[in-house]
Design an enzyme around this catalytic site. Structure first.
Site, PDB file in Angstrom:
ATOM      1  N   ALA A   1       0.842  -1.196   0.000  1.00 55.16           N
ATOM      2  CA  ALA A   1       0.000   0.000   0.000  1.00 55.16           C
ATOM      3  C   ALA A   1       0.874   1.241   0.000  1.00 55.16           C
ATOM      4  CB  ALA A   1      -0.914  -0.024   1.219  1.00 55.16           C
TER       5      ALA A   1
ATOM      6  N   THR B   1      -0.105   4.003  -2.642  1.00 58.05           N
ATOM      7  CA  THR B   1      -0.925   5.071  -3.215  1.00 58.05           C
ATOM      8  C   THR B   1      -1.956   5.619  -2.226  1.00 58.05           C
ATOM      9  OG1 THR B   1      -0.687   3.944  -5.338  1.00 58.05           O
ATOM     10  CG2 THR B   1      -2.397   5.629  -5.203  1.00 58.05           C
TER      11      THR B   1
ATOM     12  N   ALA C   1      -1.661  11.216  -3.280  1.00 59.38           N
ATOM     13  CA  ALA C   1      -0.272  10.815  -3.557  1.00 59.38           C
ATOM     14  C   ALA C   1      -0.259   9.580  -4.446  1.00 59.38           C
ATOM     15  CB  ALA C   1       0.469  10.536  -2.251  1.00 59.38           C
ATOM     16  N   GLY C   2      -0.256   9.815  -5.772  1.00 53.11           N
ATOM     17  CA  GLY C   2      -0.182   8.713  -6.732  1.00 53.11           C
ATOM     18  C   GLY C   2       1.257   8.577  -7.192  1.00 53.11           C
TER      19      GLY C   2
ATOM     20  N   PHE D   1      -6.537   2.017  -4.189  1.00 48.40           N
ATOM     21  CA  PHE D   1      -6.106   1.208  -5.351  1.00 48.40           C
ATOM     22  C   PHE D   1      -5.087   0.139  -4.954  1.00 48.40           C
ATOM     23  CE2 PHE D   1      -7.433   5.185  -7.547  1.00 48.40           C
ATOM     24  CZ  PHE D   1      -8.448   4.631  -8.309  1.00 48.40           C
TER      25      PHE D   1
ATOM     26  N   THR E   1      -3.958  -3.447  -4.818  1.00 49.57           N
ATOM     27  CA  THR E   1      -4.179  -4.790  -5.364  1.00 49.57           C
ATOM     28  C   THR E   1      -4.063  -5.816  -4.245  1.00 49.57           C
ATOM     29  OG1 THR E   1      -3.325  -4.127  -7.505  1.00 49.57           O
ATOM     30  CG2 THR E   1      -3.302  -6.487  -7.033  1.00 49.57           C
TER      31      THR E   1
ATOM     32  N   GLU F   1       8.382  -6.480  -9.202  1.00 55.94           N
ATOM     33  CA  GLU F   1       6.972  -6.552  -9.627  1.00 55.94           C
ATOM     34  C   GLU F   1       6.878  -6.374 -11.146  1.00 55.94           C
ATOM     35  OE1 GLU F   1       3.587  -4.917  -7.307  1.00 55.94           O
ATOM     36  OE2 GLU F   1       3.311  -3.577  -9.011  1.00 55.94           O
TER      37      GLU F   1
ATOM     38  N   GLY G   1     -12.313  -8.419 -36.877  1.00 55.98           N
ATOM     39  CA  GLY G   1     -13.467  -7.706 -37.427  1.00 55.98           C
ATOM     40  C   GLY G   1     -14.555  -7.562 -36.374  1.00 55.98           C
TER      41      GLY G   1
ATOM     42  N   ASN H   1       4.057   4.970 -17.046  1.00 62.02           N
ATOM     43  CA  ASN H   1       5.113   5.017 -18.063  1.00 62.02           C
ATOM     44  C   ASN H   1       5.767   6.393 -18.145  1.00 62.02           C
ATOM     45  OD1 ASN H   1       4.519   2.385 -18.459  1.00 62.02           O
ATOM     46  ND2 ASN H   1       3.964   2.545 -20.618  1.00 62.02           N
TER      47      ASN H   1
HETATM   48  C1  LIG Z   1      -4.617  -2.044 -11.817  1.00 60.11           C
HETATM   49  C2  LIG Z   1      -3.935  -1.181 -10.811  1.00 60.11           C
HETATM   50  C3  LIG Z   1      -3.345  -1.757  -9.698  1.00 60.11           C
HETATM   51  C4  LIG Z   1      -2.736  -0.963  -8.726  1.00 60.11           C
HETATM   52  N1  LIG Z   1      -2.204  -1.560  -7.613  1.00 60.11           N
HETATM   53  C5  LIG Z   1      -1.637  -0.794  -6.645  1.00 60.11           C
HETATM   54  C6  LIG Z   1      -1.109  -1.398  -5.456  1.00 60.11           C
HETATM   55  O1  LIG Z   1      -1.120  -2.621  -5.300  1.00 60.11           O
HETATM   56  N2  LIG Z   1      -0.596  -0.590  -4.490  1.00 60.11           N
HETATM   57  C7  LIG Z   1      -0.549   0.766  -4.629  1.00 60.11           C
HETATM   58  O2  LIG Z   1      -0.072   1.434  -3.725  1.00 60.11           O
HETATM   59  N3  LIG Z   1      -1.040   1.365  -5.749  1.00 60.11           N
HETATM   60  C8  LIG Z   1      -1.581   0.621  -6.756  1.00 60.11           C
HETATM   61  N4  LIG Z   1      -2.088   1.209  -7.892  1.00 60.11           N
HETATM   62  C9  LIG Z   1      -2.048   2.657  -8.017  1.00 60.11           C
HETATM   63  C10 LIG Z   1      -0.937   3.107  -8.955  1.00 60.11           C
HETATM   64  O3  LIG Z   1       0.312   2.903  -8.359  1.00 60.11           O
HETATM   65  C11 LIG Z   1      -1.197   4.584  -9.285  1.00 60.11           C
HETATM   66  O4  LIG Z   1      -2.373   4.616 -10.069  1.00 60.11           O
HETATM   67  C12 LIG Z   1      -0.040   5.210 -10.035  1.00 60.11           C
HETATM   68  O5  LIG Z   1       1.067   5.378  -9.193  1.00 60.11           O
HETATM   69  C13 LIG Z   1      -0.429   6.591 -10.608  1.00 60.11           C
HETATM   70  O6  LIG Z   1      -1.018   7.385  -9.635  1.00 60.11           O
HETATM   71  P1  LIG Z   1      -2.410   8.123  -9.944  1.00 60.11           P
HETATM   72  O7  LIG Z   1      -3.364   7.123 -10.451  1.00 60.11           O
HETATM   73  O8  LIG Z   1      -2.766   8.907  -8.744  1.00 60.11           O
HETATM   74  O9  LIG Z   1      -2.095   9.101 -11.146  1.00 60.11           O
HETATM   75  P2  LIG Z   1      -1.337  10.512 -11.065  1.00 60.11           P
HETATM   76  O10 LIG Z   1      -0.078  10.393 -10.302  1.00 60.11           O
HETATM   77  O11 LIG Z   1      -2.304  11.559 -10.654  1.00 60.11           O
HETATM   78  O12 LIG Z   1      -0.951  10.727 -12.580  1.00 60.11           O
HETATM   79  C14 LIG Z   1      -1.912  11.112 -13.572  1.00 60.11           C
HETATM   80  C15 LIG Z   1      -1.165  11.267 -14.891  1.00 60.11           C
HETATM   81  O13 LIG Z   1      -0.165  12.290 -14.758  1.00 60.11           O
HETATM   82  C16 LIG Z   1       1.110  11.769 -15.092  1.00 60.11           C
HETATM   83  N5  LIG Z   1       2.126  12.355 -14.229  1.00 60.11           N
HETATM   84  C17 LIG Z   1       2.105  12.492 -12.875  1.00 60.11           C
HETATM   85  N6  LIG Z   1       3.234  13.061 -12.448  1.00 60.11           N
HETATM   86  C18 LIG Z   1       4.004  13.273 -13.544  1.00 60.11           C
HETATM   87  C19 LIG Z   1       5.308  13.805 -13.760  1.00 60.11           C
HETATM   88  N7  LIG Z   1       6.079  14.230 -12.759  1.00 60.11           N
HETATM   89  N8  LIG Z   1       5.777  13.863 -15.021  1.00 60.11           N
HETATM   90  C20 LIG Z   1       5.029  13.427 -16.067  1.00 60.11           C
HETATM   91  N9  LIG Z   1       3.789  12.896 -15.929  1.00 60.11           N
HETATM   92  C21 LIG Z   1       3.294  12.817 -14.688  1.00 60.11           C
HETATM   93  C22 LIG Z   1       1.004  10.260 -14.855  1.00 60.11           C
HETATM   94  O14 LIG Z   1       1.957   9.549 -15.614  1.00 60.11           O
HETATM   95  C23 LIG Z   1      -0.419   9.986 -15.299  1.00 60.11           C
HETATM   96  O15 LIG Z   1      -0.460   9.837 -16.693  1.00 60.11           O
HETATM   97  C24 LIG Z   1      -2.687   0.443  -8.888  1.00 60.11           C
HETATM   98  C25 LIG Z   1      -3.252   1.023 -10.034  1.00 60.11           C
HETATM   99  C26 LIG Z   1      -3.869   0.228 -10.985  1.00 60.11           C
HETATM  100  C27 LIG Z   1      -4.463   0.873 -12.199  1.00 60.11           C
END
Ligand SMILES: Cc1cc2nc3c(=O)[nH]c(=O)nc-3n(C[C@H](O)[C@H](O)[C@H](O)COP(=O)(O)OP(=O)(O)OC[C@H]3O[C@@H](n4cnc5c(N)ncnc54)[C@H](O)[C@@H]3O)c2cc1C
Length: 395
Positions: free
Chosen positions: A134, A136, A140-141, A168, A170, A254, A351, A378
């Protein structure tokens, strides 16, 4: 005994002899089942039979196989994930497996205390315990360092109190143990982010299985609410304040495991596409006779070969104790993008049949959509590569 502080019994639904919990291929469990503090009411589908099949095949045990060197354990685990992807195991199940392998087995074997290893590793390797991590939070993503979860050290008792909300996650709805990343405070001072193993049956842990995503719908995902969860300091992984190093180590694994599974799946997709192009006729010709079709499938192979070569190169570097930071980032970008492109291509090749409501191709595309997001998006991987190349990214 599961932990020093939480004494509830192991999950009955993860004991394979309990056949009532294993009656169908996809067993629906209530979201309340995993932990004492769990909440939520929607049934959550998880393929326990698939989990058992993979556990029983010894896939988790490879990481602790004393007959293998540490690099060969990683190599063989990656190879197993690839086989499972090729065999058509559900991608959501395989992401749950990759998360389990990396989040807890890898981190505890590498950074855990002897006490933690003996308490948890045997049941994690057998698949009776399920791991998650955990990181996210709502705010804080990608920006992991801005996390608000706290771990307050009580010097007198030697215990740590963890508070925060994670989203989020998993495996959260089925996890017995979650590695929680939180900012550590000792005597009021910010000591940086640390990683702690938390038993989901501890008082103060609430799990909600409320994120059924369109992508990987069979991967159980949920939220974790931590309210004054008290654990011994010995359940910290690595040094205090070294949580981001733990995370970096774990995330690289991972990526290797999750995207090896995608490579296996992509290989099968190529074979299926060849078979379809060699059997479907239009304009009195096989689709394979149209160069735009055969080239599209050749492109699938090119991407697949590149991804395979990258993973192999990373595995060689691990064997030679070389840094793999930018290589893992590059492989993650290439394989996840390729997986999505080839899933779309394979759908178009079929198709109208490809987009029928019951088509597996559509779910294949949806599953591939998440690849560029999880395990570090990415774009974030590109920022890592840029920094590793020496670009002055901070001006
Ligand atoms: C299927 C799935 C499983 C997951 N499992 C886990 C898990 O087990 N544990 C866990 O902790 N989290 C998990 N996550 C969460 C995942 O780690 C986050 O979704 C991810 O880190 C992105 O954070 P966010 O979704 O808040 O997007 P944001 O950080 O808000 O990003 C939104 C967009 O902005 C872009 N962006 C952000 N900052 C920058 C930057 N500095 N430069 C350029 N582009 C940027 C990102 O690339 C993205 O395209 C999971 C997500 C998914 C979809």
């Amino acid at each position: 005994m599961r932990t020093q502080t939480c004494t509830s019994s192991a999950f009955s639904h993860l004991h394979w002899k309990d056949t009532s919990a294993m009656s169908s291929l996809t067993t629906s469990i209530p979201a309340t089942e995993p932990g004492a503090g769990s909440s939520g009411s929607a049934p959550y589908p998880f393929d326990y039979e698939g989990w058992k099949r993979i556990s029983d095949s010894g896939a988790f045990r490879i990481l602790a196989d004393s007959a293998l060197s540490s690099s060969h354990r990683i190599r063989d685990t990656a190879a197993r994930m690839r086989e499972l992807g090729y065999a058509g195991e559900d991608p959501g199940l395989l992401f749950a497996v990759a998360t389990h392998l990396a989040s807890t087995i890898t981190s505890i074997l590498r950074f855990g205390s002897p006490e933690l290893k003996s308490a948890l590793v045997p049941d994690l390797l057998s698949g009776h315990f399920v791991g998650a991590h955990a990181i996210t939070e709502t705010g804080a993503g990608s920006d992991v360092s801005s996390m608000q979860a706290t771990a307050t050290v009580d010097e007198a008792s030697g215990k740590v109190r963890v508070n925060g909300r994670k989203v989020f996650i998993t495996n959260a709805p089925i996890a017995s143990h979650v590695v929680v990343y939180a900012r550590t405070y000792r005597g009021g001072n910010d000591e940086g982010i640390s990683a702690y193993v938390i038993d989901t049956t501890c008082p103060g842990v609430a799990v909600t299985a409320n994120h059924i995503t369109a992508s990987l719908p069979h991967s159980p995902i949920g939220e974790l609410e931590l309210s004054d969860v008290t654990i011994p300091q010995s359940w910290r992984l690595g040094a205090e304040g070294a949580g981001l190093q733990v995370l970096d180590f774990v995330m690289k694994r991972e990526i290797i495991y999750a995207f090896s599974a995608d490579l296996g799946r992509a290989q099968k997709r190529i074979e299926d596409s060849v078979a379809f192009a060699n059997s479907r006729r239009q304009f009195n010709s096989l689709l394979a006779e149209f160069q735009s079709v055969s080239f599209a499938i050749a492109d699938m192979y090119v991407r697949h070969f590149a991804g395979t070569a990258m993973i192999n190169e990373i595995l060689s570097k691990i064997e030679n104790n070389q840094d793999i930071t930018k290589e893992v980032a590059a492989a993650k970008i290439l394989i996840s993008d390729a997986n999505l492109q080839t899933a779309i291509e394979a759908t178009h090749l079929r198709g109208a049949k490809g987009v029928q409501a019951d088509s597996t191709s559509v779910q294949d595309v949806l599953d591939a959509l998440a690849g560029p997001i999880y395990s570090g998006t990415n774009r974030i991987q590109k920022t890592r590569i840029a920094a590793m190349l020496g670009l002055l990214t901070d001006g």
